[in-house]
Design an enzyme around this catalytic site. Structure first.
Site, mmCIF file in Angstrom:
data_model
loop_
_atom_site.group_PDB
_atom_site.id
_atom_site.type_symbol
_atom_site.label_atom_id
_atom_site.label_comp_id
_atom_site.label_asym_id
_atom_site.label_seq_id
_atom_site.Cartn_x
_atom_site.Cartn_y
_atom_site.Cartn_z
ATOM 1 N N GLN A 1 48.941 27.077 -64.423
ATOM 2 C CA GLN A 1 47.781 27.617 -64.234
ATOM 3 C C GLN A 1 47.493 26.691 -63.382
ATOM 4 O OE1 GLN A 1 47.325 26.921 -68.614
ATOM 5 N NE2 GLN A 1 48.593 25.299 -68.863
ATOM 6 N N HIS B 1 38.882 20.526 -83.155
ATOM 7 C CA HIS B 1 38.980 19.861 -83.455
ATOM 8 C C HIS B 1 39.333 20.035 -85.150
ATOM 9 C CE1 HIS B 1 39.884 18.922 -79.668
ATOM 10 N NE2 HIS B 1 40.770 19.702 -79.255
ATOM 11 N N ASP C 1 45.949 18.601 -74.560
ATOM 12 C CA ASP C 1 44.258 17.625 -74.814
ATOM 13 C C ASP C 1 45.153 16.863 -75.825
ATOM 14 O OD1 ASP C 1 43.446 20.324 -76.189
ATOM 15 O OD2 ASP C 1 42.775 18.258 -77.230
ATOM 16 N N GLU D 1 53.716 22.020 -75.842
ATOM 17 C CA GLU D 1 53.154 22.176 -75.091
ATOM 18 C C GLU D 1 53.487 22.605 -73.256
ATOM 19 O OE1 GLU D 1 49.753 22.418 -73.875
ATOM 20 O OE2 GLU D 1 50.340 23.019 -72.664
ATOM 21 N N ASP E 1 57.778 26.040 -73.844
ATOM 22 C CA ASP E 1 57.001 27.553 -74.238
ATOM 23 C C ASP E 1 56.841 27.802 -76.269
ATOM 24 O OD1 ASP E 1 57.266 30.527 -73.140
ATOM 25 O OD2 ASP E 1 55.907 29.852 -74.684
ATOM 26 N N GLY E 2 55.821 27.823 -76.767
ATOM 27 C CA GLY E 2 55.775 27.894 -78.549
ATOM 28 C C GLY E 2 56.005 29.228 -78.471
ATOM 29 N N ASP F 1 46.974 26.150 -81.052
ATOM 30 C CA ASP F 1 45.982 25.752 -80.364
ATOM 31 C C ASP F 1 46.172 26.250 -78.260
ATOM 32 O OD1 ASP F 1 44.735 22.494 -79.874
ATOM 33 O OD2 ASP F 1 43.730 24.445 -79.639
ATOM 34 N N THR G 1 45.308 29.411 -74.712
ATOM 35 C CA THR G 1 45.017 29.416 -74.656
ATOM 36 C C THR G 1 44.459 30.766 -74.982
ATOM 37 O OG1 THR G 1 46.437 29.930 -72.762
ATOM 38 C CG2 THR G 1 45.210 28.403 -72.345
ATOM 39 N N ASP G 2 43.598 31.402 -74.185
ATOM 40 C CA ASP G 2 43.638 32.856 -74.222
ATOM 41 C C ASP G 2 44.639 33.890 -74.420
ATOM 42 O OD1 ASP G 2 40.010 32.336 -73.565
ATOM 43 O OD2 ASP G 2 41.170 32.156 -75.163
HETATM 44 N N1 SAM Z 1 41.754 22.478 -77.966
HETATM 45 C C1 SAM Z 1 41.578 23.388 -76.924
HETATM 46 C C2 SAM Z 1 40.038 23.848 -77.015
HETATM 47 O O1 SAM Z 1 39.320 23.038 -77.402
HETATM 48 O O2 SAM Z 1 40.485 25.223 -77.276
HETATM 49 C C3 SAM Z 1 42.797 25.054 -76.334
HETATM 50 C C4 SAM Z 1 43.598 24.395 -76.250
HETATM 51 S S1 SAM Z 1 44.762 24.040 -75.541
HETATM 52 C C5 SAM Z 1 44.125 22.933 -73.531
HETATM 53 C C6 SAM Z 1 45.114 24.919 -75.145
HETATM 54 C C7 SAM Z 1 46.206 24.708 -73.991
HETATM 55 O O3 SAM Z 1 48.082 26.005 -74.389
HETATM 56 C C8 SAM Z 1 46.768 24.553 -72.872
HETATM 57 O O4 SAM Z 1 46.996 23.442 -72.708
HETATM 58 C C9 SAM Z 1 48.029 25.654 -72.671
HETATM 59 O O5 SAM Z 1 49.212 24.830 -70.957
HETATM 60 C C10 SAM Z 1 49.026 25.543 -73.517
HETATM 61 N N2 SAM Z 1 49.390 26.995 -73.397
HETATM 62 C C11 SAM Z 1 49.447 28.522 -73.681
HETATM 63 N N3 SAM Z 1 50.424 28.860 -73.187
HETATM 64 C C12 SAM Z 1 51.277 28.105 -73.835
HETATM 65 C C13 SAM Z 1 52.630 28.859 -74.800
HETATM 66 N N4 SAM Z 1 52.941 29.983 -74.018
HETATM 67 N N5 SAM Z 1 53.483 27.605 -74.983
HETATM 68 C C14 SAM Z 1 52.797 26.542 -75.843
HETATM 69 N N6 SAM Z 1 51.523 26.245 -74.249
HETATM 70 C C15 SAM Z 1 50.937 26.952 -74.000
#
Ligand code: SAM
Length: 286
Positions: free
Chosen positions: A33, A64, A88, A108, A140-141, A159, A161-162
């Site tokens: 990304q 959080h 984060d 993550e 990958d989750g 937690d 992304t969209d």
């Molecule tokens: N805490 C933040 C907030 O306030 O919205 C949210 C998000 S955190 C930064 C979102 C994380 O999800 C990102 O670091 C992204 O790399 C991670 N992410 C996205 N897809 C993922 C996946 N398939 N497996 C693991 N992590 C993933």
């Protein structure tokens, strides 16, 4: 103040949120990304991924608090937690405040997010260096939950992304079925349910809810006010094999922990699950 702005587009061509950029701290195209970190005079340091606001120093406490504390106020015996995403560190920081929690696995997908947050967002990312129970896995989750053993976790926080880009796979029935399988018999899943006001977001909310309620016997939604998220109001899902988030709320037990929180409290817990009529209608059609 220089006239440079970060704009998050909520409805293409007609609605956006702008934050003036006082300082450009980090810009990186990671394998997953577009990662950007800026400073804004009002919201402090903020991080965006693929053009969407993720976390700001000023209002991250809302998100959080609300992703972490509701489940722990319903089931005070939670010991093993899995966080998907959360790069984060803010969710892990809040979970780690409970001394009875024994293990926090965090998966993550993007190590660059962790490294950048360690450097520019110590308020959320210091947990990586201070918390011995935190086990960070860069991966990958979707794959992690598919390979994890049955009945391993008491709580899963998604937690992410969209539902686009790397986060897309975290909104599928297969993902929720694996979460169900690796949760214990009284397990709880908290996941992203987006916002409800704009049509596209309402469709995402409906899709997520219709999938989750096919997998979990109890599937509720709760909301909270976060200024820098689209429409200023965001929702999480509370899915459980056993607990109702209101009937099973352990108010006295949670309050006796004496945790000082800035947004969450057991009154707002109850209020958060009371939904506006239009949101109820969106969910009823799911
Ligand atoms: N805490 C933040 C907030 O306030 O919205 C949210 C998000 S955190 C930064 C979102 C994380 O999800 C990102 O670091 C992204 O790399 C991670 N992410 C996205 N897809 C993922 C996946 N398939 N497996 C693991 N992590 C993933």
């Amino acid at each position: 103040m220089a006239d440079i702005w970060f704009n998050e587009h909520h409805v293409t061509g007609s609605v956006k949120l702008g934050l003036n950029i006082q300082e450009i701290l980090h810009i990186e195209k990671t394998p997953f990304q577009e990662l950007q970190i800026y400073r804004n005079e009002t919201f402090g340091v903020f991080m965006t991924l693929d053009g969407f606001l993720q976390v700001t120093e000023k209002d991250e406490f809302v998100y959080h608090d609300m992703i972490s504390h509701p489940a722990l106020a319903v089931n005070p015996t939670i010991k093993n937690v899995l966080i998907i995403g959360g790069g984060d560190g803010g969710s892990a920081r809040e979970i780690a405040r409970y001394n009875h929690i024994e293990k926090i696995d965090m998966v993550e997908i993007d190590g660059a997010v962790v490294e950048a947050c360690k450097k520019y967002l110590p308020s959320t990312a210091s947990v990586y260096t201070t918390e011995p129970r935190l086990n960070l896995i860069i991966g990958d989750g979707v794959q992690f939950v598919a390979e994890a053993a049955d009945c391993t976790y008491d709580l899963i926080l998604v937690d992410s992304t969209d539902p686009a880009g790397p986060g897309e796979g975290l909104f599928t029935i297969a993902f929720y079925e694996n979460c169900y399988r690796i949760l214990k018999e009284d397990g709880i899943l908290i996941n992203q349910h987006e916002c409800a006001f704009h049509d596209l977001d309402a469709i995402q909310m409906q899709k997520a809810h219709s999938k989750i309620k096919k997998v979990f016997p109890i599937a509720r939604v709760y909301g909270f006010n976060i200024p820098t998220y689209s429409t200023g109001y965001w929702y999480f899902g509370f899915a459980s094999k056993k607990y109702d988030p209101i009937k099973d709320l352990k108010t006295e037990q949670w309050e006796n922990l004496g945790l000082k929180t800035k947004y969450y409290n057991t009154d707002i817990h109850i209020g958060a699950f009371a939904l506006p009529t239009y949101v109820k209608e969106i969910l009823s059609k799911a």
